[in-house]
Design a protein around this motif. Structure first.
Motif, short mmCIF file in Angstrom:
data_model
loop_
_atom_site.label_atom_id
_atom_site.label_comp_id
_atom_site.label_asym_id
_atom_site.label_seq_id
_atom_site.Cartn_x
_atom_site.Cartn_y
_atom_site.Cartn_z
N PHE A 125 0.84 -1.21 0.00
CA PHE A 125 0.00 0.00 0.00
C PHE A 125 0.87 1.26 0.00
O PHE A 125 0.65 2.18 -0.79
N LEU A 126 1.87 1.27 0.85
CA LEU A 126 2.71 2.47 0.98
C LEU A 126 3.66 2.65 -0.20
O LEU A 126 4.08 3.76 -0.50
N ALA A 127 3.99 1.55 -0.85
CA ALA A 127 4.94 1.63 -1.97
C ALA A 127 4.27 2.02 -3.29
O ALA A 127 4.95 2.33 -4.27
N THR A 128 2.95 1.98 -3.31
CA THR A 128 2.23 2.24 -4.56
C THR A 128 1.64 3.65 -4.56
O THR A 128 1.13 4.10 -3.54
N THR A 129 1.72 4.30 -5.71
CA THR A 129 1.10 5.63 -5.84
C THR A 129 -0.01 5.56 -6.89
O THR A 129 -0.11 4.59 -7.64
N PHE A 130 -0.80 6.59 -6.93
CA PHE A 130 -1.91 6.66 -7.88
C PHE A 130 -1.38 6.58 -9.31
O PHE A 130 -0.41 7.25 -9.67
N GLY A 131 -2.05 5.77 -10.11
CA GLY A 131 -1.58 5.53 -11.47
C GLY A 131 -1.68 6.70 -12.42
O GLY A 131 -0.97 6.78 -13.41
N HIS A 132 -2.57 7.66 -12.12
CA HIS A 132 -2.75 8.85 -12.94
C HIS A 132 -3.17 8.56 -14.37
O HIS A 132 -3.01 9.40 -15.24
N GLU A 133 -3.67 7.36 -14.63
CA GLU A 133 -4.21 7.12 -15.97
C GLU A 133 -5.50 7.90 -16.07
O GLU A 133 -6.22 8.08 -15.08
N GLU A 134 -5.83 8.35 -17.27
CA GLU A 134 -6.99 9.22 -17.46
C GLU A 134 -8.27 8.63 -16.89
O GLU A 134 -9.04 9.31 -16.23
N ARG A 135 -8.46 7.34 -17.15
CA ARG A 135 -9.72 6.74 -16.67
C ARG A 135 -9.76 6.65 -15.15
O ARG A 135 -10.82 6.81 -14.54
N TYR A 136 -8.63 6.46 -14.53
CA TYR A 136 -8.59 6.42 -13.06
C TYR A 136 -8.88 7.81 -12.51
O TYR A 136 -9.62 7.97 -11.54
N LYS A 137 -8.27 8.82 -13.13
CA LYS A 137 -8.47 10.20 -12.67
C LYS A 137 -9.94 10.60 -12.81
O LYS A 137 -10.52 11.22 -11.92
N ARG A 138 -10.52 10.21 -13.95
CA ARG A 138 -11.93 10.54 -14.21
C ARG A 138 -12.83 9.92 -13.13
O ARG A 138 -13.72 10.58 -12.60
N ARG A 139 -12.56 8.67 -12.79
CA ARG A 139 -13.41 7.97 -11.81
C ARG A 139 -13.27 8.55 -10.41
O ARG A 139 -14.25 8.72 -9.69
N VAL A 140 -12.04 8.86 -10.03
CA VAL A 140 -11.82 9.42 -8.70
C VAL A 140 -12.47 10.81 -8.59
O VAL A 140 -13.07 11.15 -7.57
N LYS A 141 -12.38 11.59 -9.68
CA LYS A 141 -13.01 12.91 -9.70
C LYS A 141 -14.52 12.76 -9.54
O LYS A 141 -15.17 13.54 -8.84
N GLU A 142 -15.06 11.76 -10.16
CA GLU A 142 -16.50 11.50 -10.11
C GLU A 142 -16.97 11.19 -8.68
O GLU A 142 -18.07 11.54 -8.30
N ILE A 143 -16.12 10.56 -7.88
CA ILE A 143 -16.48 10.23 -6.49
C ILE A 143 -16.82 11.51 -5.73
O ILE A 143 -17.84 11.61 -5.06
N ASP A 144 -15.97 12.50 -5.86
CA ASP A 144 -16.14 13.73 -5.09
C ASP A 144 -17.22 14.64 -5.65
O ASP A 144 -17.68 15.56 -4.96
N ARG A 145 -17.64 14.40 -6.89
CA ARG A 145 -18.70 15.22 -7.48
C ARG A 145 -20.05 14.87 -6.87
O ARG A 145 -20.95 15.70 -6.79
N ILE A 146 -20.19 13.62 -6.45
CA ILE A 146 -21.49 13.14 -5.96
C ILE A 146 -21.84 13.75 -4.60
O ILE A 146 -20.99 13.91 -3.77
#
Ligand code: RB5
Length: 142
Positions: free
Chosen positions: A121-142
């Motif tokens: 968990f600590l060794a991994t960072t966010f992948g920053h792929e477009e689809r991942y970014k889009r989905r994470v952004k969508e979480i906070d929009r709701i």
């Protein structure tokens, strides 16, 4: 900063992981609980969630199943708490979901396994792929 907390069910596993983190020189703040005396997970989950939002960083929560901790932590806006029961879930929760808190099921995984999960968990960072970014952004929009 890395914030740790557990309820009574996760206490021993938190202690084990804290010891390993210290050996590895990883800075963390232990927000409790500090004994095996029975207590309630919501207070610990909320405390870690608030600290992560206030100061940034990540959190590790330990309870029997990881579920109670995740339910409470996810009520704080901006928290993405994931129940992580193996290394792949830990890796994907960070890479794909940008999880900022890992919830460990202390009754269901050994301390050694929990440590491997935490390391991943600590060794991994966010992948920053477009689809991942889009989905994470969508979480906070709701
Ligand atoms: C405590 O027995 C247990 O309910 C708690 O640690 C956690 O598993 C809840 O989700």
């Amino acid at each position: 900063m890395l914030y740790l907390a557990a309820d009574h069910a996760g206490f021993e596993q938190k202690e084990f992981v804290a010891h390993k983190l210290a050996i590895d020189g990883v800075a963390f703040e232990d927000l409790g609980t500090f004994s095996k005396e029975m207590d309630d997970y919501p207070v610990h989950a909320r405390r870690v969630a608030k600290e992560v939002i206030k100061h940034g960083g990540t959190g590790l929560l330990f309870c029997g199943t990881g579920v109670g901790m995740s339910i409470v932590a996810n009520r704080t806006k901006g928290i993405r708490a994931a129940v992580v029961w193996n290394e792949e879930v830990a890796q994907r929760s960070r890479d794909e979901d940008d999880a900022n808190i890992a919830c460990l099921p202390a009754r269901l995984v050994s301390n050694e396994t929990a440590w491997e999960i935490v390391r991943m968990f600590l060794a991994t960072t966010f992948g920053h792929e477009e689809r991942y970014k889009r989905r994470v952004k969508e979480i906070d929009r709701i």
